[in-house]
Design an enzyme around this catalytic site. Structure first.
Site, PDB file in Angstrom:
ATOM      1  N   GLU A 152       2.033  -8.003  -6.147  1.00 24.11           N
ATOM      2  CA  GLU A 152       3.392  -8.098  -5.612  1.00 24.11           C
ATOM      3  C   GLU A 152       3.614  -8.435  -4.377  1.00 24.11           C
ATOM      4  O   GLU A 152       3.017  -9.506  -3.778  1.00 24.11           O
ATOM      5  CB  GLU A 152       3.574  -6.221  -5.199  1.00 24.11           C
ATOM      6  CG  GLU A 152       4.427  -5.791  -3.916  1.00 24.11           C
ATOM      7  CD  GLU A 152       5.885  -6.227  -4.656  1.00 24.11           C
ATOM      8  OE1 GLU A 152       6.135  -5.491  -5.667  1.00 24.11           O
ATOM      9  OE2 GLU A 152       6.990  -6.772  -4.417  1.00 24.11           O
ATOM     10  N   LEU A 154       6.845  -8.598  -2.359  1.00 26.41           N
ATOM     11  CA  LEU A 154       7.317  -8.262  -1.007  1.00 26.41           C
ATOM     12  C   LEU A 154       6.838  -8.204   0.041  1.00 26.41           C
ATOM     13  O   LEU A 154       5.693  -8.225   0.419  1.00 26.41           O
ATOM     14  CB  LEU A 154       8.302  -6.915  -1.393  1.00 26.41           C
ATOM     15  CG  LEU A 154       7.355  -5.757  -0.879  1.00 26.41           C
ATOM     16  CD1 LEU A 154       7.339  -4.898   1.131  1.00 26.41           C
ATOM     17  CD2 LEU A 154       7.289  -4.400  -2.569  1.00 26.41           C
ATOM     18  N   GLU A 156       7.175  -6.669   4.528  1.00 28.17           N
ATOM     19  CA  GLU A 156       7.571  -6.155   4.801  1.00 28.17           C
ATOM     20  C   GLU A 156       8.548  -6.305   5.983  1.00 28.17           C
ATOM     21  O   GLU A 156       8.589  -6.662   5.793  1.00 28.17           O
ATOM     22  CB  GLU A 156       6.434  -5.237   5.177  1.00 28.17           C
ATOM     23  CG  GLU A 156       6.008  -4.538   4.937  1.00 28.17           C
ATOM     24  CD  GLU A 156       4.186  -3.951   5.452  1.00 28.17           C
ATOM     25  OE1 GLU A 156       4.503  -3.703   6.334  1.00 28.17           O
ATOM     26  OE2 GLU A 156       3.203  -3.542   5.590  1.00 28.17           O
ATOM     27  N   ASN A 226      -1.115 -15.746  -1.228  1.00 31.10           N
ATOM     28  CA  ASN A 226      -0.994 -14.848   0.449  1.00 31.10           C
ATOM     29  C   ASN A 226      -2.269 -16.206   0.994  1.00 31.10           C
ATOM     30  O   ASN A 226      -1.593 -16.693   2.382  1.00 31.10           O
ATOM     31  CB  ASN A 226      -1.782 -14.307   0.615  1.00 31.10           C
ATOM     32  CG  ASN A 226      -0.784 -13.043   0.450  1.00 31.10           C
ATOM     33  OD1 ASN A 226       0.519 -13.372   0.019  1.00 31.10           O
ATOM     34  ND2 ASN A 226      -1.085 -11.480   0.497  1.00 31.10           N
ATOM     35  N   LEU A 268       6.022 -21.974   9.234  1.00 30.94           N
ATOM     36  CA  LEU A 268       5.446 -23.640  10.475  1.00 30.94           C
ATOM     37  C   LEU A 268       5.678 -23.152  11.886  1.00 30.94           C
ATOM     38  O   LEU A 268       5.973 -24.278  12.478  1.00 30.94           O
ATOM     39  CB  LEU A 268       6.023 -24.880   9.966  1.00 30.94           C
ATOM     40  CG  LEU A 268       5.300 -25.580   8.778  1.00 30.94           C
ATOM     41  CD1 LEU A 268       6.133 -27.294   8.728  1.00 30.94           C
ATOM     42  CD2 LEU A 268       3.874 -25.696   9.314  1.00 30.94           C
ATOM     43  N   CYS A 278      -2.092  -7.611   5.131  1.00 28.88           N
ATOM     44  CA  CYS A 278      -1.898  -8.321   3.573  1.00 28.88           C
ATOM     45  C   CYS A 278      -2.839  -9.324   4.407  1.00 28.88           C
ATOM     46  O   CYS A 278      -4.320 -10.034   3.419  1.00 28.88           O
ATOM     47  CB  CYS A 278      -0.510  -8.605   3.013  1.00 28.88           C
ATOM     48  SG  CYS A 278      -0.310  -7.155   2.107  1.00 28.88           S
ATOM     49  N   LYS A 338       5.219  -7.874  12.478  1.00 23.08           N
ATOM     50  CA  LYS A 338       6.511  -8.800  12.792  1.00 23.08           C
ATOM     51  C   LYS A 338       7.225  -7.728  12.716  1.00 23.08           C
ATOM     52  O   LYS A 338       7.745  -6.603  12.575  1.00 23.08           O
ATOM     53  CB  LYS A 338       6.080  -9.263  11.200  1.00 23.08           C
ATOM     54  CG  LYS A 338       6.306  -8.857   9.916  1.00 23.08           C
ATOM     55  CD  LYS A 338       6.464  -9.190   8.709  1.00 23.08           C
ATOM     56  CE  LYS A 338       6.924  -9.145   7.700  1.00 23.08           C
ATOM     57  NZ  LYS A 338       7.237  -9.949   6.213  1.00 23.08           N
TER      58      LYS A 338
HETATM   59  N1  LIG Z   1       2.477  -3.990   2.221  1.00 22.85           N
HETATM   60  C1  LIG Z   1       2.493  -4.855   1.804  1.00 22.85           C
HETATM   61  O1  LIG Z   1       3.433  -5.956   2.510  1.00 22.85           O
HETATM   62  C2  LIG Z   1       2.140  -5.108   0.372  1.00 22.85           C
HETATM   63  C3  LIG Z   1       2.543  -6.475   0.194  1.00 22.85           C
HETATM   64  C4  LIG Z   1       2.086  -7.013  -1.162  1.00 22.85           C
HETATM   65  C5  LIG Z   1       0.943  -6.791  -1.837  1.00 22.85           C
HETATM   66  N2  LIG Z   1       0.369  -5.295  -1.385  1.00 22.85           N
HETATM   67  C6  LIG Z   1      -0.236  -4.384  -1.769  1.00 22.85           C
HETATM   68  O2  LIG Z   1       0.040  -3.234  -1.712  1.00 22.85           O
HETATM   69  C7  LIG Z   1      -0.947  -2.585  -1.741  1.00 22.85           C
HETATM   70  C8  LIG Z   1      -0.602  -1.225  -1.296  1.00 22.85           C
HETATM   71  O3  LIG Z   1      -0.751  -1.788  -0.056  1.00 22.85           O
HETATM   72  P1  LIG Z   1       0.465  -0.732   1.451  1.00 22.85           P
HETATM   73  O4  LIG Z   1       1.165  -1.502   1.989  1.00 22.85           O
HETATM   74  O5  LIG Z   1       1.624   0.416   0.511  1.00 22.85           O
HETATM   75  O6  LIG Z   1      -0.014   0.147   1.321  1.00 22.85           O
HETATM   76  P2  LIG Z   1      -0.058   1.543   1.936  1.00 22.85           P
HETATM   77  O7  LIG Z   1      -1.432   2.273   2.795  1.00 22.85           O
HETATM   78  O8  LIG Z   1       1.594   1.205   3.194  1.00 22.85           O
HETATM   79  O9  LIG Z   1       0.279   2.791   0.688  1.00 22.85           O
HETATM   80  C9  LIG Z   1      -1.019   3.244   0.077  1.00 22.85           C
HETATM   81  C10 LIG Z   1      -0.586   4.611  -0.576  1.00 22.85           C
HETATM   82  O10 LIG Z   1      -1.489   4.791  -1.529  1.00 22.85           O
HETATM   83  C11 LIG Z   1      -1.927   6.379  -1.078  1.00 22.85           C
HETATM   84  N3  LIG Z   1      -3.119   6.543  -1.954  1.00 22.85           N
HETATM   85  C12 LIG Z   1      -4.155   6.239  -1.852  1.00 22.85           C
HETATM   86  N4  LIG Z   1      -5.799   7.267  -2.901  1.00 22.85           N
HETATM   87  C13 LIG Z   1      -4.518   7.439  -3.292  1.00 22.85           C
HETATM   88  C14 LIG Z   1      -5.153   8.344  -4.994  1.00 22.85           C
HETATM   89  N5  LIG Z   1      -6.201   8.278  -4.998  1.00 22.85           N
HETATM   90  N6  LIG Z   1      -4.229   9.095  -5.343  1.00 22.85           N
HETATM   91  C15 LIG Z   1      -2.904   9.037  -4.646  1.00 22.85           C
HETATM   92  N7  LIG Z   1      -2.126   8.189  -4.228  1.00 22.85           N
HETATM   93  C16 LIG Z   1      -3.261   7.390  -2.687  1.00 22.85           C
HETATM   94  C17 LIG Z   1      -1.599   6.719   0.477  1.00 22.85           C
HETATM   95  O11 LIG Z   1      -1.553   7.973   0.673  1.00 22.85           O
HETATM   96  C18 LIG Z   1      -0.909   5.913   0.850  1.00 22.85           C
HETATM   97  O12 LIG Z   1       0.824   6.370   0.763  1.00 22.85           O
HETATM   98  C19 LIG Z   1      -2.400  -3.393  -1.336  1.00 22.85           C
HETATM   99  O13 LIG Z   1      -3.258  -3.350  -2.305  1.00 22.85           O
HETATM  100  C20 LIG Z   1      -1.365  -4.244  -0.646  1.00 22.85           C
HETATM  101  O14 LIG Z   1      -2.915  -4.859  -0.383  1.00 22.85           O
HETATM  102  C21 LIG Z   1       1.147  -4.979   0.093  1.00 22.85           C
END
Ligand SMILES: NC(=O)c1ccc[n+]([C@@H]2O[C@H](COP(=O)([O-])OP(=O)(O)OC[C@H]3O[C@@H](n4cnc5c(N)ncnc54)[C@H](O)[C@@H]3O)[C@@H](O)[C@H]2O)c1
Length: 459
Positions: A152, A154, A156, A226, A268, A278, A338
């Site tokens: 992913e 995206l 935030e 990243n 930059l 992340c 941010k």
């Molecule tokens: N936040 C970003 O901008 C972004 C962008 C790209 C990739 N990512 C990646 O995506 C992943 C998720 O990031 P995020 O920011 O959404 O995290 P987050 O912490 O906001 O959300 C994770 C969710 O998973 C749930 N969860 C955890 N264990 C669980 C389980 N066993 N069963 C059901 N639900 C469970 C948590 O309760 C939480 O709501 C990470 O690996 C992150 O690196 C994040």
């Protein structure tokens, strides 16, 4: 298609709502019961522009539902996206315990064919481990599966827009069936064939590239992307330090460097460095993976080191101005890592506040969205109703998140309520000429104006 999305965080909830909006039926699962309760009551567990309306519309249309039991979702959906968190362990490696827990639950309940897609950011070879896990632990021999990686990208703050208008969709697969299913799931986005919920009148849109790779490569693409972006930030911050030391202007340097099409101008801007959930953890994890494979990842260790030093350097700059910080009131504008998000995970603003507190400063802070989340992390500072209140009686304002709102402020009013009209701009968001003309003392990142003055004086 019936899709399960596991994890209702920034990635999971945006993806779930996006898939529902493009016509799929989505069950979004989270083991955080409070989150599910909030979502089922029509609320939002976090702030993300445009997401609330999207969630509400698709819930009302019965294309999106929220539950807490993985088993109930898996039974109805052949496609499962894993979007749980992968935070850093103390040694920098990614903590994959949530991914593993989800895999275990899927192994216990799945029957028939399932495509299990890792959307969480994971180290290379996690897909291989998932395949092995399912082969060993499946409860039901009728559980057949493909594992795929769909990293992913995206951001935030513009996550909804990024879902609908991505630069590319990357899928790592090892079967044609998995590739075909993923192409089908993303078809409306790939063909840009939907009524855009973000913009009005963006009908003529070009097809989004669909990049199909092996699973290892897809996993690696995310960490590499990243890390490269973080490298640009640390690079310009390194240059900014030199500019300050020798009397050059980092903003001008960055602008001209970025005009080179091979380099590009994004990421930059000199500042207090990158944060969020992340970049810091993904770089750490990538370094660990690289080292584990016997590769020289010193370049990325340098990126990390430069970023970690930003906080101390910024606080030192303040101390240099105030001489003694203890007992002084400092105003902080911005807490989120941010703008356009309430996420404070690894926020440089919070790191700076923590440093100020150890120095004995009295901090007053304001952020348009992130105050609740910041309060949970640092309850002992004063949270203010607006930016003017945060400026009241302070010896300096630290601008730490570049919210648009701060650029609209009546700075003369701000100046009147401050004890000393000093702005330290950690994001280079204000114009030096404008604020100094209003009578502020102004320090940004990377301006060597003071050195230039010294040199001129020496002539
Ligand atoms: N936040 C970003 O901008 C972004 C962008 C790209 C990739 N990512 C990646 O995506 C992943 C998720 O990031 P995020 O920011 O959404 O995290 P987050 O912490 O906001 O959300 C994770 C969710 O998973 C749930 N969860 C955890 N264990 C669980 C389980 N066993 N069963 C059901 N639900 C469970 C948590 O309760 C939480 O709501 C990470 O690996 C992150 O690196 C994040």
């Amino acid at each position: 298609m019936n899709i399960t999305v596991i994890g209702a965080g920034y990635v999971g909830l945006i993806s779930a709502a996006g898939f529902a909006e493009t016509g799929h039926r989505v069950i979004c699962v989270d083991d955080d019961l409070r989150k599910i309760e909030v979502l089922n009551a029509g609320g939002m567990p976090f702030y993300e522009p445009g997401l609330e309306g999207l969630v509400q519309r698709n819930r009302a249309a019965k294309r999106l539902e929220f539950i807490s039991r993985i088993e109930d979702a898996v039974a109805q959906c052949p496609v499962i996206f894993i979007c749980v968190g992968t935070p850093p362990l103390e040694n920098g490696e990614a903590d994959l315990s949530s991914v593993e827990l989800v895999a275990r639950r899927i192994s216990q309940c799945a029957r028939g064919y399932h495509l299990v897609i890792e959307k969480s950011t994971v180290p290379v070879q996690t897909g291989r481990r998932l395949q092995k896990h399912f082969s060993i632990y499946r409860n039901n021999p009728q559980f057949h599966f493909d594992v795929a990686s769909n990293p992913e990208f995206l951001r935030e703050g513009s996550g909804v827009e990024d879902f609908f208008h991505p630069d590319r969709i990357v899928v790592g697969v090892d079967s044609e069936k998995a590739a075909a299913l993923l192409e089908e799931i993303y078809r409306p986005v790939l063909e840009q064939n939907f009524v855009c919920p973000v913009h009005q009148g963006c009908e003529k849109r070009s097809r989004v590239p669909f990049v199909v790779t092996d699973i290892n490569s897809a996993e690696l693409i995310k960490h590499a992307s990243n890390s490269f972006l973080a490298m640009k930030i640390s690079f310009i911050n390194m240059v900014a330090d030199l500019c300050e030391a020798v009397g050059a202007n980092a903003a001008q340097v960055a602008e001209a460097v970025g005009m080179d099409k091979r380099i590009g101008s994004s990421f930059l801007r000199p500042g207090i460095g990158f944060g969020g959930s992340c970049f810091p953890k993904d770089i750490q994890a990538f370094v660990r993976v690289g080292q584990g494979a016997g590769c020289d990842f010193a370049l990325l260790q340098g990126v990390e080191r430069i970023n970690q030093r930003r906080i101390d350097q910024f606080v030192d700059k303040l101390k240099n101005e105030l001489w003694v910080v203890r007992g002084k009131r400092i105003g902080v504008w911005g807490l989120a890592f941010k703008p356009r998000t309430d996420d404070v995970r690894s926020s440089p603003a919070l790191a700076i506040i923590r440093r100020l507190l150890t120095e004995g400063a009295l901090v007053r802070a304001y952020d348009p969205q992130a105050m609740e989340k910041a309060k949970a992390e640092i309850p002992e500072i004063e949270y203010c109703a607006d930016a003017y209140e945060a400026a009241r009686g302070v010896e300096a304002i630290l601008a730490l998140t570049e919210w648009e709102e701060f650029l609209q402020l009546d700075l003369l009013r701000v100046r009147q309520v401050m004890t000393r009209p000093l702005i330290l701009d950690g994001r280079n968001m204000f114009s030096r000429d404008t604020v100094t003309a209003m009578g502020f003392e102004y320090l940004d990142i990377g301006s060597g104006a003071h050195v230039q003055k010294l040199l001129l004086g020496a002539r």
